[in-house]
Design an enzyme around this catalytic site. Structure first.
Site, PDB file in Angstrom:
ATOM      1  N   ALA A 182       0.323  -1.025  -0.320  1.00 40.04           N
ATOM      2  CA  ALA A 182      -0.179  -0.525  -0.073  1.00 40.04           C
ATOM      3  C   ALA A 182       0.964   1.142  -0.336  1.00 40.04           C
ATOM      4  O   ALA A 182       0.952   2.435  -0.465  1.00 40.04           O
ATOM      5  CB  ALA A 182      -0.537  -0.233   1.451  1.00 40.04           C
ATOM      6  N   ASP A 183       1.940   1.389   0.901  1.00 40.47           N
ATOM      7  CA  ASP A 183       2.668   2.966   0.752  1.00 40.47           C
ATOM      8  C   ASP A 183       3.126   3.091  -0.717  1.00 40.47           C
ATOM      9  O   ASP A 183       3.461   3.836  -1.145  1.00 40.47           O
ATOM     10  CB  ASP A 183       3.934   2.002   1.722  1.00 40.47           C
ATOM     11  CG  ASP A 183       3.553   2.460   3.018  1.00 40.47           C
ATOM     12  OD1 ASP A 183       3.407   3.895   3.558  1.00 40.47           O
ATOM     13  OD2 ASP A 183       3.066   1.732   3.836  1.00 40.47           O
ATOM     14  N   SER A 184       3.304   1.785  -1.836  1.00 43.89           N
ATOM     15  CA  SER A 184       4.443   1.961  -2.653  1.00 43.89           C
ATOM     16  C   SER A 184       3.720   2.614  -3.097  1.00 43.89           C
ATOM     17  O   SER A 184       3.711   2.939  -4.063  1.00 43.89           O
ATOM     18  CB  SER A 184       4.736   0.346  -3.209  1.00 43.89           C
ATOM     19  OG  SER A 184       6.153   0.098  -2.051  1.00 43.89           O
TER      20      SER A 184
END
Length: 410
Positions: A182-184
């Site tokens: 999700a961060d990426s």
């Protein structure tokens, strides 16, 4: 405190200036979406200045394996960034950041909503010194709403968005990814949002705020699930490696104990696969004519494909699928990736010279531009390595910098 180090090596000389050359980015963020967005901008020429607390570096420096006490994840995440230390929570740190912001185009931050405002560094203060500034605010839940002030990480977004609910085997628990998915995705979205805001600035002359909630981009890439539910009441279940939209689609074990993945999103490919594995009669079944029909008969198709593959080694399977123009790929771990001929042809893994660790192999810039390519100019720098140089560029003299050091502001 800063450590004197060798200056970053000069940038490789492409055919012309990098596309984001002249763009200055202040990266105030940590772990991982905000910093990765800044990395993506730096890869294409932006001057990214990483701002870290004097005694509390970006935690990514300590994440994962290290070599000789140097965190390797940081070498990737911190590439193409100059590093300075600055305590933003004290008045002299605030004033120094505002001096840096005068010449900045973008500020990336991921503090909980209200934190910058409490330090006197909110949008009003930043835009007052730089009306053309773009402020990218990357948080778990966004700047508004009932969850806005909660601690937010990518793992929570993977759970909340519906990703975990559809990932895993039908009779097993929901599954979280073993990396920062999700961060990426949010980092990619943030870099796109920043460039969109900069394009708008070119027309209007004014900057603006980017409000990026990590829970949203991953929901976007999950596809039409909200639409399916809205129109049909359909809730996508966990199906393991199978798809509800086509079959055969799975991973299959070869005779030599390796695995391959097969996809048949196109009808013509599905037909080629069944001819290849010796079951052409299945293509005449009425249900075979649609992806959904094939998915409903995945047991039959998986048995046919899996049995054929299980009798052959991986090389034979890959060669046969290639000759049949059917879609297949080996299931690779990082050792395979580093030697894969297609990745080699693309230059996906590149070598970077690093003053601390010598030669490092890491992922190259994200895409190739024919006229103005990006480049990795240096890997992640030591904590505070460029504080002196950056502050002098902002107009601070030696006495001012020495005073900041004495007070622990840098």
């Amino acid at each position: 405190m800063t450590r004197p180090t060798t200056p970053p090596p000069a940038s490789p000389a492409p055919s012309g200036p990098a596309p984001l050359s002249g763009l200055r980015v202040l990266d105030l963020a940590t772990l991982f979406a905000g910093p990765l967005a800044a990395t993506l901008l730096g890869d294409f020429g932006a001057d990214v200045i990483k701002v870290e607390h004097p005694s509390k570096p970006d935690p990514s420096r300590g994440h994962g394996p290290a070599k000789d006490g140097v965190g390797l994840w940081w070498k990737l995440l911190g590439r193409n960034k100059r590093t300075i230390t600055l305590d933003l929570s004290v008045p002299r740190g605030r004033d120094t950041l505002l001096r840096l912001a005068r010449d900045a185009d973008v500020v990336v931050e991921n503090f909980r909503p209200g934190t910058l405002e409490r330090w006197g560094l909110g949008w009003e203060a930043l835009s007052a010194v730089s009306p053309r500034l773009v402020l990218a605010r990357v948080t778990g839940f966004g700047q508004t709403g009932p969850y806005a002030r909660r601690p937010g990480f990518g793992t929570l977004a993977e759970a909340m968005s519906g990703f975990a609910a559809v990932t895993g085997e039908p009779d097993a628990p929901p599954t979280l990814p073993p990396f920062g998915l999700a961060d990426s995705i949010a980092a990619l979205a943030t870099a796109y949002a920043v460039m969109t805001a900069l394009a708008a600035r070119d027309r209007t002359g004014g900057g603006q705020v980017v409000d990026m909630a990590i829970i949203e981009p991953i929901l976007t890439v999950l596809g039409p699930q909200p639409l399916w539910y809205d129109q049909l009441g359909h809730v996508q279940p966990r199906t393991g490696n199978r798809s509800q939209n086509n079959a055969p689609r799975n991973t299959y074990r070869t005779a030599d104990g390796t695995w391959v993945a097969v996809s048949t999103s196109a009808q013509s490919v599905a037909e080629r696969v069944m001819r290849l594995v010796g079951r052409p009669e299945l293509t005449g079944e009425p249900w075979f004519a649609t992806g959904a029909g094939r998915a409903a008969h995945a047991d039959v198709l998986d048995e046919a494909v899996g049995t054929w593959i299980a009798r052959r080694g991986r090389s034979e399977v890959l060669d046969a699928f290639e000759k049949a123009e059917a879609a297949v790929a080996p299931v690779q771990d990082v050792r395979d990736v580093m030697e894969d001929p297609q990745y080699r042809a693309l230059g996906t893994i590149t070598t970077v010279d690093d003053p601390e660790l010598g030669q490092l192999r890491m992922q190259n810039v994200l895409f190739r531009l024919s006229a103005t390519p990006g480049a990795i100019r240096w890997a992640g720098r030591p904590h505070g390595a460029d504080t002196e140089a950056v502050l002098r560029e902002a107009g601070l003299d030696g006495d001012e910098i020495a005073a900041l050091r004495r007070e622990g502001v840098v």
